[in-house]
Scaffold this motif. Sequence first.
Motif, PDB file in Angstrom:
ATOM      1  N   LEU A 109     -40.450  39.015 -58.249  1.00 35.35           N
ATOM      2  CA  LEU A 109     -40.296  39.314 -56.829  1.00 35.35           C
ATOM      3  C   LEU A 109     -40.231  38.037 -56.001  1.00 35.35           C
ATOM      4  N   TYR A 110     -41.111  37.064 -56.292  1.00 34.17           N
ATOM      5  CA  TYR A 110     -41.105  35.805 -55.548  1.00 34.17           C
ATOM      6  C   TYR A 110     -39.750  35.115 -55.649  1.00 34.17           C
ATOM      7  N   GLY A 111     -39.177  35.114 -56.858  1.00 29.24           N
ATOM      8  CA  GLY A 111     -37.886  34.458 -57.048  1.00 29.24           C
ATOM      9  C   GLY A 111     -36.775  35.147 -56.279  1.00 29.24           C
ATOM     10  N   ASP A 112     -36.754  36.475 -56.312  1.00 30.02           N
ATOM     11  CA  ASP A 112     -35.726  37.230 -55.596  1.00 30.02           C
ATOM     12  C   ASP A 112     -35.811  36.990 -54.090  1.00 30.02           C
ATOM     13  N   VAL A 113     -37.041  37.057 -53.571  1.00 33.09           N
ATOM     14  CA  VAL A 113     -37.231  36.866 -52.130  1.00 33.09           C
ATOM     15  C   VAL A 113     -36.883  35.432 -51.731  1.00 33.09           C
ATOM     16  N   SER A 114     -37.254  34.462 -52.574  1.00 41.50           N
ATOM     17  CA  SER A 114     -36.962  33.054 -52.270  1.00 41.50           C
ATOM     18  C   SER A 114     -35.464  32.800 -52.232  1.00 41.50           C
ATOM     19  N   LEU A 115     -34.724  33.398 -53.169  1.00 39.19           N
ATOM     20  CA  LEU A 115     -33.270  33.225 -53.176  1.00 39.19           C
ATOM     21  C   LEU A 115     -32.650  33.841 -51.920  1.00 39.19           C
ATOM     22  N   ALA A 116     -33.079  35.037 -51.573  1.00 38.91           N
ATOM     23  CA  ALA A 116     -32.547  35.690 -50.374  1.00 38.91           C
ATOM     24  C   ALA A 116     -32.841  34.860 -49.126  1.00 38.91           C
ATOM     25  N   ARG A 117     -34.050  34.317 -49.069  1.00 37.83           N
ATOM     26  CA  ARG A 117     -34.437  33.508 -47.913  1.00 37.83           C
ATOM     27  C   ARG A 117     -33.650  32.197 -47.881  1.00 37.83           C
ATOM     28  N   ALA A 118     -33.456  31.576 -49.055  1.00 41.58           N
ATOM     29  CA  ALA A 118     -32.741  30.294 -49.122  1.00 41.58           C
ATOM     30  C   ALA A 118     -31.313  30.426 -48.610  1.00 41.58           C
ATOM     31  N   LEU A 119     -30.695  31.572 -48.866  1.00 40.26           N
ATOM     32  CA  LEU A 119     -29.319  31.792 -48.414  1.00 40.26           C
ATOM     33  C   LEU A 119     -29.215  31.821 -46.894  1.00 40.26           C
ATOM     34  N   ASP A 120     -30.328  32.145 -46.221  1.00 42.11           N
ATOM     35  CA  ASP A 120     -30.325  32.272 -44.765  1.00 42.11           C
ATOM     36  C   ASP A 120     -30.805  31.022 -44.038  1.00 42.11           C
ATOM     37  N   LEU A 121     -31.419  30.084 -44.749  1.00 39.69           N
ATOM     38  CA  LEU A 121     -32.108  28.988 -44.075  1.00 39.69           C
ATOM     39  C   LEU A 121     -31.175  27.888 -43.595  1.00 39.69           C
ATOM     40  N   ARG A 122     -30.412  27.288 -44.536  1.00 41.83           N
ATOM     41  CA  ARG A 122     -29.566  26.143 -44.188  1.00 41.83           C
ATOM     42  C   ARG A 122     -28.234  26.227 -44.914  1.00 41.83           C
ATOM     43  N   PRO A 123     -27.132  26.102 -44.187  1.00 42.63           N
ATOM     44  CA  PRO A 123     -25.828  26.177 -44.849  1.00 42.63           C
ATOM     45  C   PRO A 123     -25.556  25.004 -45.786  1.00 42.63           C
ATOM     46  N   ASP A 124     -26.268  23.883 -45.595  1.00 42.96           N
ATOM     47  CA  ASP A 124     -26.029  22.709 -46.439  1.00 42.96           C
ATOM     48  C   ASP A 124     -26.941  22.657 -47.661  1.00 42.96           C
ATOM     49  N   LEU A 125     -27.772  23.662 -47.833  1.00 42.30           N
ATOM     50  CA  LEU A 125     -28.715  23.687 -48.948  1.00 42.30           C
ATOM     51  C   LEU A 125     -27.977  24.040 -50.237  1.00 42.30           C
ATOM     52  N   ARG A 126     -28.086  23.176 -51.249  1.00 44.56           N
ATOM     53  CA  ARG A 126     -27.445  23.465 -52.533  1.00 44.56           C
ATOM     54  C   ARG A 126     -28.332  24.424 -53.337  1.00 44.56           C
TER      55      ARG A 126
END
Length: 239
Positions: A109-126
């Motif tokens: 669950l932590y991994g799924d939520v972290s990925l979803a959140r990462a997609l929304d945080l910064r467009p330049d985040l690899r």
Amino acid sequence: LVLVAPTGSGKTTQVPQILLKHKLLDRGEVVILQPRRIAARLLAARVAEELGVPLGREVGYQVRFESVVSAATKIRFVTEGILLRRMIDDSSLAGISTIIFDEFHERHLYGDVSLARALDLRPDLRLIVMSATLDVDKIAEYIKPCAVLRSEGRTFPVDIRYEAGEAADAFSRHADKGDTLIFMPGAYEIARTIDAIRARPESKGRLVLPLHGELAPRDQDAAVARHAQPKVIVSTNVA
């Protein structure tokens, strides 16, 4: 990037080093998510050894109640809860340029939520999602636009035998000069198996060691360290 490569192909230890070598971490570190604390710690130690640097300098790890990092850290192995807490405390993820979601097929669950959140945080985040077995089409559709890379690797012959009896019996029948790895579901089963093996004459001259997430770091290190004597490691699937 979605990277699919077999277990043991080295993607977890090599991809962060590739990023560092090609100067893709000049504007921020790479954070590699691991489902287990023991994996985060041992992988960080391995990468530091390969780079020839002290653990905690360019390469470090951060797990619950333990942080071995510095201002010079460029490669940071963490457990999933650590990253999610960082996202809550600092939505800009300052100082991070890349996140690697490793062993993503385990689907925590932590991994799924972290990925979803990462997609929304910064467009330049690899973002790099890595796995040995993964539904590539679904994850690629979710994080698109993205590249997909498959590494087929190579396989070695494995002799499979099905036998009755307990693990100690199988060990006695097939003990040779090499090391032995025995999988058990938990710490209780590991302790019982170790007692049974140590009672067998075939264990003479061998180190019989446990490996699981509840052990102290020193005991975990003993199981994976190189020894002059052959080892019998009785482990959970963390091995």
